[in-house]
Design an enzyme around this catalytic site. Structure first.
Site, PDB file in Angstrom:
ATOM      1  N   SER A  21       0.830  -1.211   0.000  1.00  0.00           N
ATOM      2  CA  SER A  21       0.000   0.000   0.000  1.00  0.00           C
ATOM      3  C   SER A  21       0.866   1.264   0.000  1.00  0.00           C
ATOM      4  CB  SER A  21      -0.983  -0.001   1.173  1.00  0.00           C
ATOM      5  OG  SER A  21      -0.311   0.146   2.399  1.00  0.00           O
ATOM      6  N   ASN A  22       2.033   1.209   0.610  1.00  0.00           N
ATOM      7  CA  ASN A  22       2.938   2.372   0.556  1.00  0.00           C
ATOM      8  C   ASN A  22       3.518   2.548  -0.847  1.00  0.00           C
ATOM      9  OD1 ASN A  22       3.417   3.791   3.244  1.00  0.00           O
ATOM     10  ND2 ASN A  22       3.434   1.635   3.846  1.00  0.00           N
ATOM     11  N   ARG A  99      12.988  -8.167   5.157  1.00  0.00           N
ATOM     12  CA  ARG A  99      14.265  -8.794   5.509  1.00  0.00           C
ATOM     13  C   ARG A  99      15.298  -7.714   5.799  1.00  0.00           C
ATOM     14  NH1 ARG A  99      13.475 -13.966   4.156  1.00  0.00           N
ATOM     15  NH2 ARG A  99      11.789 -14.238   2.661  1.00  0.00           N
ATOM     16  N   ASN A 115      13.650   3.838   3.804  1.00  0.00           N
ATOM     17  CA  ASN A 115      12.770   2.812   4.359  1.00  0.00           C
ATOM     18  C   ASN A 115      11.658   3.489   5.139  1.00  0.00           C
ATOM     19  OD1 ASN A 115      12.009   0.116   5.306  1.00  0.00           O
ATOM     20  ND2 ASN A 115      12.820   0.732   7.295  1.00  0.00           N
ATOM     21  N   HIS A 117       9.061   2.942   8.326  1.00  0.00           N
ATOM     22  CA  HIS A 117       8.903   2.117   9.526  1.00  0.00           C
ATOM     23  C   HIS A 117       7.700   2.638  10.319  1.00  0.00           C
ATOM     24  CE1 HIS A 117      10.076  -0.545  12.754  1.00  0.00           C
ATOM     25  NE2 HIS A 117       9.879   0.450  13.589  1.00  0.00           N
ATOM     26  N   GLU A 150      23.649   0.761   7.986  1.00  0.00           N
ATOM     27  CA  GLU A 150      23.914  -0.661   8.239  1.00  0.00           C
ATOM     28  C   GLU A 150      23.210  -1.199   9.482  1.00  0.00           C
ATOM     29  OE1 GLU A 150      28.148  -1.448   7.700  1.00  0.00           O
ATOM     30  OE2 GLU A 150      28.094  -0.006   6.048  1.00  0.00           O
ATOM     31  N   GLY A 151      22.603  -0.352  10.270  1.00  0.00           N
ATOM     32  CA  GLY A 151      21.862  -0.835  11.431  1.00  0.00           C
ATOM     33  C   GLY A 151      20.425  -1.171  11.064  1.00  0.00           C
ATOM     34  N   ASP A 153      16.823  -0.040  11.195  1.00  0.00           N
ATOM     35  CA  ASP A 153      15.963   1.133  11.423  1.00  0.00           C
ATOM     36  C   ASP A 153      16.711   2.274  12.106  1.00  0.00           C
ATOM     37  OD1 ASP A 153      13.791  -0.379  10.373  1.00  0.00           O
ATOM     38  OD2 ASP A 153      13.352  -1.209  12.339  1.00  0.00           O
ATOM     39  N   GLU A 182       1.535   6.927   7.032  1.00  0.00           N
ATOM     40  CA  GLU A 182       2.632   6.416   6.187  1.00  0.00           C
ATOM     41  C   GLU A 182       2.395   6.811   4.736  1.00  0.00           C
ATOM     42  OE1 GLU A 182       3.857   2.281   6.749  1.00  0.00           O
ATOM     43  OE2 GLU A 182       2.816   2.247   8.670  1.00  0.00           O
TER      44      GLU A 182
HETATM   45  C1  GRF Z   1       4.142  -0.742   6.687  1.00  0.00           C
HETATM   46  O1  GRF Z   1       3.547  -0.617   7.949  1.00  0.00           O
HETATM   47  C2  GRF Z   1       5.574  -0.301   6.721  1.00  0.00           C
HETATM   48  O2  GRF Z   1       5.795   0.755   7.610  1.00  0.00           O
HETATM   49  C3  GRF Z   1       6.277  -1.536   7.216  1.00  0.00           C
HETATM   50  O3  GRF Z   1       5.632  -2.601   6.572  1.00  0.00           O
HETATM   51  C4  GRF Z   1       4.280  -2.210   6.286  1.00  0.00           C
HETATM   52  C5  GRF Z   1       4.094  -2.402   4.820  1.00  0.00           C
HETATM   53  O4  GRF Z   1       2.768  -2.154   4.419  1.00  0.00           O
HETATM   54  N1  GRF Z   1       7.700  -1.482   6.940  1.00  0.00           N
HETATM   55  P1  GRF Z   1       2.425  -2.043   2.878  1.00  0.00           P
HETATM   56  O5  GRF Z   1       2.999  -3.312   2.216  1.00  0.00           O
HETATM   57  O6  GRF Z   1       3.068  -0.811   2.343  1.00  0.00           O
HETATM   58  O7  GRF Z   1       0.936  -2.001   2.783  1.00  0.00           O
END
Ligand code: GRF
Length: 208
Positions: A21-22, A99, A115, A117, A150-151, A153, A182
């Site tokens: 969805s993002n 991953r 990324n 989160h 490299e960490g 999040d 998000e």
């Molecule tokens: C989201 O909550 C994102 O923050 C996390 O994984 C989820 C992915 O959701 N890393 P989608 O696949 O974008 O709907």
């Protein structure tokens, strides 16, 4: 010739493991002309990912690097790197990639990989961030878009958005409220990158 100056469009690629969805939120923002970019590829480790449908609907090329098809993580990551390089992306967006990336890939894409989160980092990194927030009892939760280092999040923060945690929230209700944010935070971060407006100064990211 047009006298208008235009920003060169950035090539945006995505690494996604699931629903996407993002990914869709960024696709939509690019299609609406809000982001000066072209979505050039979806790379996924999961042949069942719904994100594949979304990419096909948008005409974005899909590369499946099926994690289950490799004998070792190193072999998988070698194939993943080949697929990622093939996108010739200016920016790689991790949108629900489930991953941890090896250091070779992180280094190669340093400064041009972000990324999303579902927590206000540095609180609640790792898996089940929304559950961690509920169990900890915080009153405010949210999401973070950060550059990947490299960490886990831990990279410099680009955009954060917050939501209240309400008394009757469970993990699902809170996750839904965060997800809506998000879908605003990620397109904004991608837009700022594509407009060359991000300046990284150690841990701090300035928006020009
Ligand atoms: C989201 O909550 C994102 O923050 C996390 O994984 C989820 C992915 O959701 N890393 P989608 O696949 O974008 O709907």
């Amino acid at each position: 010739m047009s006298p208008e100056r235009s920003i060169d469009k950035k090539r945006i690629a995505f690494l996604v493991s699931g629903r996407g969805s993002n990914f869709q939120a960024v696709l939509d923002a690019v299609a609406a002309g809000d982001i000066p970019g072209i979505c050039v590829g979806l790379v996924t480790d999961n042949p069942e990912a719904y994100a594949i449908e979304r990419a096909k609907n948008a005409g974005v090329p899909v590369m499946v690097v099926d994690y289950a098809g490799f004998p070792t993580k190193a072999a998988y990551e070698e194939a993943l790197l080949v697929a990622m390089r093939g996108c010739r992306a200016d920016l790689f967006v991790l949108a629900g990639y489930m991953r941890i990336l090896g250091t070779g890939i992180v280094r190669e894409f340093s400064g041009r990989m972000m990324n999303i989160h579902p927590a206000l980092l540095p609180a609640f990194s790792g898996l089940h961030a929304q559950r961690q927030a509920i169990e900890y009892g915080v009153k405010v939760a949210g999401c973070t878009v950060h550059l990947v280092d490299e960490g886990m999040d831990t990279g410099p923060i680009v955009v954060q958005r917050c939501v209240p945690v309400l008394p009757d929230d469970d993990e699902t209700r809170l996750a839904d409220r965060i997800l809506a944010e998000e879908h605003k935070a990620l397109p904004l971060a991608v837009k700022l990158f594509c407009e060359n407006r991000l300046e990284v100064d150690g841990r701090r990211v300035w928006v020009r």
